[in-house]
Design an enzyme around this catalytic site. Sequence first.
Site, PDB file in Angstrom:
ATOM      1  N   THR A 277       0.815  -0.988  -0.120  1.00  0.00           N
ATOM      2  CA  THR A 277       0.084  -0.220  -0.192  1.00  0.00           C
ATOM      3  C   THR A 277       1.012   1.173   0.012  1.00  0.00           C
ATOM      4  O   THR A 277       2.038   1.147   0.392  1.00  0.00           O
ATOM      5  CB  THR A 277      -0.789   0.097   1.213  1.00  0.00           C
ATOM      6  OG1 THR A 277      -1.587  -1.241   1.264  1.00  0.00           O
ATOM      7  CG2 THR A 277      -1.837   1.141   1.423  1.00  0.00           C
TER       8      THR A 277
ATOM      9  N   GLY B 111      -0.850  -3.556   4.997  1.00  0.00           N
ATOM     10  CA  GLY B 111      -1.857  -4.565   5.054  1.00  0.00           C
ATOM     11  C   GLY B 111      -2.660  -4.702   6.468  1.00  0.00           C
ATOM     12  O   GLY B 111      -2.958  -3.524   7.174  1.00  0.00           O
TER      13      GLY B 111
END
EC number: 2.3.2.2
Length: 535
Positions: free
Chosen positions: A357, A440
């Site tokens: 991410t 995550g």
Amino acid sequence: MRDFHIPGRSAVLSTHAMAATSMPIATLTALDILRQGGNAMDAAIAACAVLAVVEPQSTGIGGDCFCLYAPAGTGQVVAMNGSGRAPAGATPEKLRADGLTAMVNTSAHSVTVPGAVSAWEKLNKAHGKLSLAQILAPAAKIAEEGHPVHARVAHDWEAGAGKLARHEATARHFLKDGKPYAVGEVFRQPALGRTLRAIGERGARAFYEGEIAADMAATLRAAGGTHTEEDFAAGLDGAEFVTPIQSKWRGLDIFQCPPNGSGLLVLQMLGVLGECATPEQGPLSTERLHRHVEAARLAYRDRDAFVADPAQVDVPVAKLTSPDYAKQLRALISDEAAMRELPPAGMAEMLPKHKDTVYLCVVDADGNACSFINSLFEGFGSGILAEKSGVMLHNRGFGFRLQEGHPNCIAPGKRPMHTIIPGMVMKDGRAIMPYGVMGGHFQPMGQTLFLTNHFEFGMDVQASLDFPRLFPYAGKVQIERGIPTEVIDRLNRMGHACEMIDKPHGGGQAILIDHQRGVLMGGSDPRKDGCALGY
């Protein structure tokens, strides 16, 4: 005060504006947009688009997005849910007929319709000042001209080489002579550049309808998916503004996006930790780390049992974040030993281990604060590249389940449980810190470690990000290097099964707004390649 004999870096200070991202060129892009007359929202979208080019393993326009935005002078926090939905043909029966007994991370069935571009356009229209074309132009240029691969990106690229080799088109573009790109090699994505320019010129419709959508849908059907162009057209209006959730902690207002995101775990964990006295032994003590691990075990148990798409499942947010419930959870935690067993935690053991991410934050000269996160979920998402449009497709649908009756059982038009969570701290009606920690399902643990490092133990923004981390996962406590051996030994004696990990936990950014002195203080995680910059 940091010890200048020890490697590290200081927090970045400025008086006008600041951006913090996981890549230097994205941070610089955000500042350029601010200097061109854009605001924090414009700068955040521009930086995110650049990251979609230069951190292709972590994010992209084929992924999802969440945002918290605090417009100056309003006392409000705006939340955006830019997570996409499963296609109309995604039923448990269809997946089982295709031979699946569980979700597969590289399957086309794990690709939901990307929500990021829909979110970018809606955020820009509602809160931006510049055109989408101007905002996306830097990313398009970088995609066309190329950009050298940085160290952390190369590390993740090597780890994802096997996935990239699974699909011929992906291997053609993301492997060089069959090998992952190395540090310093220039990576070009001209097709992605064209797509970014098309979105800038014609808006999100260019992505969700027409030739780009046709390319993505055809690619996914060729890989076994049920996706149609109609599914993508429905995604044009998929992103939506939602009401953020919040709680009080240490005199601060902590804001998170609501489910289907996991932000409520941050509020839940802070509630439990707030019932504990600050350990006199300090932030790196066994007492502090043990309590944090135990609070996380309880919170993640609840996530796996309850958090899902609230449009299709009732999620008891108020109960899970209530002070009474926090007291009940605190009562379960012993300061002497780890809990041997927890009540049933749903599908925790089935959660994927490695997610990627990007998180960034921006504060502009007017005091607008933006907390922004965009993700492909796992490294390189599904590994499925829509070649003509240059779009790498995420695998956020890997968060679904095939078990009938489970809150996250896949269904047409359903959003999966999400891990990406931007954070915002407010005090007395003003934003004082946009922040976030990537990684995550580590993110709630990471956010609460960061917040307590800063607001409870008094570390500055950069030191709070630098500090060593740990995380309970699948019956183990994953330990970064930096936690003393004697602390690990004592945690083991208390009943925790500690194990050292190779890949560090997440990466984060934060900007502290000191209203009294008129100073911004930014930090960027050393676990990534980025930096904070201000002027």
